[in-house]
Scaffold this motif. Structure first.
Motif, PDB file in Angstrom:
ATOM      1  N   VAL A   1       7.819   0.327   3.757  1.00  0.00           N
ATOM      2  CA  VAL A   1       8.657  -0.061   2.626  1.00  0.00           C
ATOM      3  C   VAL A   1      10.107   0.333   2.853  1.00  0.00           C
ATOM      4  CG1 VAL A   1       9.048   0.338   0.164  1.00  0.00           C
ATOM      5  CG2 VAL A   1       6.724   0.083   1.024  1.00  0.00           C
ATOM      6  N   SER A   2      10.327   1.461   3.510  1.00  0.00           N
ATOM      7  CA  SER A   2      11.692   1.926   3.748  1.00  0.00           C
ATOM      8  C   SER A   2      12.450   1.025   4.719  1.00  0.00           C
ATOM      9  CB  SER A   2      11.680   3.357   4.279  1.00  0.00           C
ATOM     10  OG  SER A   2      10.933   3.436   5.484  1.00  0.00           O
ATOM     11  N   ASP A   3      11.715   0.294   5.599  1.00  0.00           N
ATOM     12  CA  ASP A   3      12.371  -0.562   6.593  1.00  0.00           C
ATOM     13  C   ASP A   3      12.352  -2.042   6.213  1.00  0.00           C
ATOM     14  OD1 ASP A   3      12.846   1.642   8.248  1.00  0.00           O
ATOM     15  OD2 ASP A   3      10.890   1.457   9.224  1.00  0.00           O
ATOM     16  N   VAL A   4      11.330  -2.455   5.456  1.00  0.00           N
ATOM     17  CA  VAL A   4      11.144  -3.878   5.145  1.00  0.00           C
ATOM     18  C   VAL A   4      11.147  -4.078   3.627  1.00  0.00           C
ATOM     19  CG1 VAL A   4       9.619  -5.869   5.403  1.00  0.00           C
ATOM     20  CG2 VAL A   4       9.791  -4.178   7.263  1.00  0.00           C
TER      21      VAL A   4
ATOM     22  N   VAL B   1       0.867  -1.179   0.000  1.00  0.00           N
ATOM     23  CA  VAL B   1       0.000   0.000   0.000  1.00  0.00           C
ATOM     24  C   VAL B   1       0.903   1.228   0.000  1.00  0.00           C
ATOM     25  CG1 VAL B   1      -1.831   1.248   1.195  1.00  0.00           C
ATOM     26  CG2 VAL B   1      -1.777  -1.258   1.286  1.00  0.00           C
ATOM     27  N   LYS B   2       0.910   1.946  -1.159  1.00  0.00           N
ATOM     28  CA  LYS B   2       1.806   3.090  -1.269  1.00  0.00           C
ATOM     29  C   LYS B   2       1.012   4.401  -1.196  1.00  0.00           C
ATOM     30  CE  LYS B   2       5.627   2.856  -3.364  1.00  0.00           C
ATOM     31  NZ  LYS B   2       6.714   2.918  -4.373  1.00  0.00           N
ATOM     32  N   SER B   3       1.511   5.302  -0.408  1.00  0.00           N
ATOM     33  CA  SER B   3       0.875   6.617  -0.301  1.00  0.00           C
ATOM     34  C   SER B   3       1.520   7.601  -1.277  1.00  0.00           C
ATOM     35  CB  SER B   3       0.987   7.154   1.129  1.00  0.00           C
ATOM     36  OG  SER B   3       2.332   7.114   1.584  1.00  0.00           O
ATOM     37  N   SER B   4       2.712   7.269  -1.742  1.00  0.00           N
ATOM     38  CA  SER B   4       3.401   8.039  -2.777  1.00  0.00           C
ATOM     39  C   SER B   4       4.452   7.124  -3.392  1.00  0.00           C
ATOM     40  CB  SER B   4       4.074   9.285  -2.183  1.00  0.00           C
ATOM     41  OG  SER B   4       5.190   8.928  -1.395  1.00  0.00           O
ATOM     42  N   LYS B   5       5.165   7.604  -4.389  1.00  0.00           N
ATOM     43  CA  LYS B   5       6.180   6.781  -5.045  1.00  0.00           C
ATOM     44  C   LYS B   5       7.252   6.319  -4.055  1.00  0.00           C
ATOM     45  CE  LYS B   5       9.636   7.012  -8.765  1.00  0.00           C
ATOM     46  NZ  LYS B   5      10.828   6.987  -7.906  1.00  0.00           N
ATOM     47  N   ASP B   6       7.556   7.168  -3.052  1.00  0.00           N
ATOM     48  CA  ASP B   6       8.666   6.862  -2.146  1.00  0.00           C
ATOM     49  C   ASP B   6       8.243   6.350  -0.770  1.00  0.00           C
ATOM     50  OD1 ASP B   6      10.596   7.732  -4.054  1.00  0.00           O
ATOM     51  OD2 ASP B   6      10.140   9.815  -3.516  1.00  0.00           O
ATOM     52  N   THR B   7       6.957   6.350  -0.502  1.00  0.00           N
ATOM     53  CA  THR B   7       6.506   5.896   0.817  1.00  0.00           C
ATOM     54  C   THR B   7       5.401   4.857   0.680  1.00  0.00           C
ATOM     55  OG1 THR B   7       4.887   7.699   0.968  1.00  0.00           O
ATOM     56  CG2 THR B   7       7.065   8.089   1.923  1.00  0.00           C
ATOM     57  N   GLY B   8       5.363   3.939   1.629  1.00  0.00           N
ATOM     58  CA  GLY B   8       4.329   2.906   1.604  1.00  0.00           C
ATOM     59  C   GLY B   8       4.527   1.923   2.731  1.00  0.00           C
ATOM     60  N   LYS B   9       3.643   0.928   2.807  1.00  0.00           N
ATOM     61  CA  LYS B   9       3.730  -0.069   3.875  1.00  0.00           C
ATOM     62  C   LYS B   9       3.247  -1.416   3.357  1.00  0.00           C
ATOM     63  CE  LYS B   9      -0.885   1.124   5.635  1.00  0.00           C
ATOM     64  NZ  LYS B   9      -1.652   1.590   6.813  1.00  0.00           N
TER      65      LYS B   9
ATOM     66  N   LEU C   1      11.088  -6.474   0.012  1.00  0.00           N
ATOM     67  CA  LEU C   1      10.112  -7.427  -0.535  1.00  0.00           C
ATOM     68  C   LEU C   1      10.325  -8.826   0.020  1.00  0.00           C
ATOM     69  CD1 LEU C   1       7.832  -8.143  -2.476  1.00  0.00           C
ATOM     70  CD2 LEU C   1       9.540  -8.309  -4.324  1.00  0.00           C
ATOM     71  N   ALA C   2      11.564  -9.290   0.029  1.00  0.00           N
ATOM     72  CA  ALA C   2      11.843 -10.647   0.510  1.00  0.00           C
ATOM     73  C   ALA C   2      11.464 -10.807   1.979  1.00  0.00           C
ATOM     74  CB  ALA C   2      13.318 -10.973   0.305  1.00  0.00           C
ATOM     75  N   GLU C   3      11.791  -9.795   2.780  1.00  0.00           N
ATOM     76  CA  GLU C   3      11.478  -9.863   4.203  1.00  0.00           C
ATOM     77  C   GLU C   3       9.974  -9.815   4.427  1.00  0.00           C
ATOM     78  OE1 GLU C   3      12.478  -7.495   8.407  1.00  0.00           O
ATOM     79  OE2 GLU C   3      13.439  -6.864   6.523  1.00  0.00           O
ATOM     80  N   ALA C   4       9.266  -9.011   3.643  1.00  0.00           N
ATOM     81  CA  ALA C   4       7.813  -8.927   3.764  1.00  0.00           C
ATOM     82  C   ALA C   4       7.171 -10.277   3.452  1.00  0.00           C
ATOM     83  CB  ALA C   4       7.270  -7.852   2.836  1.00  0.00           C
ATOM     84  N   ARG C   5       7.662 -10.968   2.400  1.00  0.00           N
ATOM     85  CA  ARG C   5       7.118 -12.290   2.062  1.00  0.00           C
ATOM     86  C   ARG C   5       7.396 -13.311   3.161  1.00  0.00           C
ATOM     87  NH1 ARG C   5       9.201 -12.078  -4.250  1.00  0.00           N
ATOM     88  NH2 ARG C   5       7.307 -11.074  -5.116  1.00  0.00           N
ATOM     89  N   LYS C   6       8.586 -13.250   3.726  1.00  0.00           N
ATOM     90  CA  LYS C   6       8.933 -14.176   4.803  1.00  0.00           C
ATOM     91  C   LYS C   6       8.045 -13.950   6.023  1.00  0.00           C
ATOM     92  CE  LYS C   6      12.908 -15.698   7.558  1.00  0.00           C
ATOM     93  NZ  LYS C   6      14.360 -15.487   7.827  1.00  0.00           N
ATOM     94  N   SER C   7       7.815 -12.675   6.348  1.00  0.00           N
ATOM     95  CA  SER C   7       6.958 -12.341   7.479  1.00  0.00           C
ATOM     96  C   SER C   7       5.520 -12.784   7.214  1.00  0.00           C
ATOM     97  CB  SER C   7       7.010 -10.831   7.728  1.00  0.00           C
ATOM     98  OG  SER C   7       6.203 -10.472   8.827  1.00  0.00           O
ATOM     99  N   ALA C   8       5.060 -12.583   5.976  1.00  0.00           N
ATOM    100  CA  ALA C   8       3.696 -12.990   5.621  1.00  0.00           C
ATOM    101  C   ALA C   8       3.525 -14.495   5.767  1.00  0.00           C
ATOM    102  CB  ALA C   8       3.372 -12.541   4.207  1.00  0.00           C
ATOM    103  N   ASP C   9       4.535 -15.270   5.322  1.00  0.00           N
ATOM    104  CA  ASP C   9       4.474 -16.728   5.469  1.00  0.00           C
ATOM    105  C   ASP C   9       4.349 -17.135   6.937  1.00  0.00           C
ATOM    106  OD1 ASP C   9       4.601 -17.273   2.777  1.00  0.00           O
ATOM    107  OD2 ASP C   9       6.786 -17.536   2.729  1.00  0.00           O
TER     108      ASP C   9
END
Length: 393
Positions: free
Chosen positions: A57-60, A30-38, A62-70
């Motif tokens: 997005v700045s802290d996590v 979910v992006k609120s702008s090109k440079d920010t999101g969650k 793509l790979a880490e987000a998928r691992k956390s989701a799993d």
């Protein structure tokens, strides 16, 4: 190999404009702008849709987000609520991560408003900082036990009993503070440690005092006009404790009365009134001499910064080969009042700033005996100015 649900790429995560983008399996960007999101994980738990934030997005990545989701999908498949489970794990982790050092600091921060001078002098915290935290500071407070405390503080039992006692009392407050925070601690752990430490051979020793009839000789020897000499002279003449004297400011004096702020008086924290000290003619003369040393409003500054230290006054007397110490002049004055005057008990005790009577009695007694004390302090000053000559028989 890319999984069917892995729809996003790292480039898309970085370059996509504001909007919602599905990665599959309930994971959304979910992006609120090109440079920010969650990152958000959507799941159905007990028939309700739940949305769980997985970080920005700045802290996590793509790979880490998928691992956390799993990880949290596994909780959902087991019939659990991932949001509640994460909160539970955080609470559990907090219990393990609340080190004694951190809880002690939080406890001090909570109580310092009730301490003299907001605890800035460090006297409350120093027994912990010097004797407990170097060994036990990194121990999770929930794991603290009586054996740890015994092994840490027992070496002080027969050599620094008061320091040990203070450290134990402070530590008990810290443990109870931890309990108030909701941490799983043994609130009896300090009492158990005291039992293990056992009785001390330590005997309380009164601060050595100079006999009142020897005070004039010492007083007259303080004739150089230095900060140390003048501070000791005023200490003797007024019978106050060292701290209010060392922090005496020019604006604390009005006419022949020195008003000590309540938070400078031992045992008077939170008192509604200050303490007035009547100044004899001799005391006023000493103050007048001291004004030439004044710095930043303080009458007795140190050579470098701040005010003259208690140790400076004590060491001066040590160098003079005296067993008496500065605080002992309060006893000298009290003995003189008892033996050489007919001052009523409540007046004599008030001279030293002691509380007299119970709370109810003090509430009805509105006087501080300032006039009676002024006469007594004038007589005490006359005594200090005259060296008694004792002829041999």
């Amino acid at each position: 190999m890319t999984r069917a649900k892995d729809r996003l790429s790292a480039v898309q995560v970085k370059q996509s404009p504001a909007g919602k983008y599905a990665d599959g399996g309930g994971l959304w960007l979910v992006k609120s702008s090109k440079d920010t999101g969650k990152w958000v994980l959507r799941a159905v738990v007990h028939g309700r849709r739940r949305e769980m934030g997985l970080g920005s997005v700045s802290d996590v990545g793509l790979a880490e987000a998928r691992k956390s989701a799993d990880k949290w999908r596994t909780v959902v498949r087991a019939g659990g609520d991932p949001i509640k489970e994460r909160a539970r794990q955080k609470r559990e982790a907090a219990r393990n991560l609340h080190l004694l050092k951190h809880v002690a600091e939080d406890c001090f921060d909570a109580i310092k408003g009730n301490l003299r001078g907001q605890g800035k002098a460090g006297r409350w915290f120093s027994p912990l900082e010097l004797h407990v935290l170097p060994k036990l500071g990194k121990v999770p407070v929930a794991d603290l036990d009586q054996v740890d405390i015994r092994d840490t503080l027992k070496p002080l039992r027969d050599t620094k009993f008061e320091t040990m006692r203070k450290a134990l009392n402070r530590l008990d407050m810290v443990v109870r503070h931890a309990a108030a925070l909701g941490l799983d601690v043994d609130t009896q752990v300090v009492d158990k440690a005291k039992a293990l430490i056992g009785a001390s051979q330590h005997k309380a020793v009164n601060i050595p005092a100079m006999p009142w009839h020897e005070v004039p000789g010492f007083y007259q020897s303080l004739s150089v006009g230095s900060v140390t000499h003048l501070a000791l002279r005023l200490l003797i003449l007024t019978g106050v404790r060292s701290r209010p004297l060392r922090f005496l400011r020019v604006d604390h004096i009005a006419g022949d009365v020195w008003t000590i702020p309540a938070d400078m008086m031992k045992g008077r924290e939170g008192a509604t009134g200050d303490f007035r000290v009547p100044l004899s003619k001799e005391a006023l003369a000493v103050i007048e001499q001291a004004k030439r040393h004044a710095r930043d409003g303080f009458l007795f500054p140190s050579l470098r910064r701040g005010v003259v230290s208690d140790m400076t006054l004590s060491r001066y007397m040590e160098r003079r080969k005296l067993t008496a110490r500065p605080h002992g002049f309060r006893s000298s004055l009290r003995d003189w009042l008892a033996e050489c005057t007919d001052a009523p008990h409540e007046v004599a005790e008030t001279v030293l700033g002691h509380k007299v009577g119970g709370a109810v009695e003090r509430a009805y007694r509105r006087t501080d005996f300032i006039d009676q004390r002024a006469k007594l302090m004038e007589r005490w000053a006359d005594h200090c100015k005259v060296v008694q000559l004792v002829s041999a028989v």
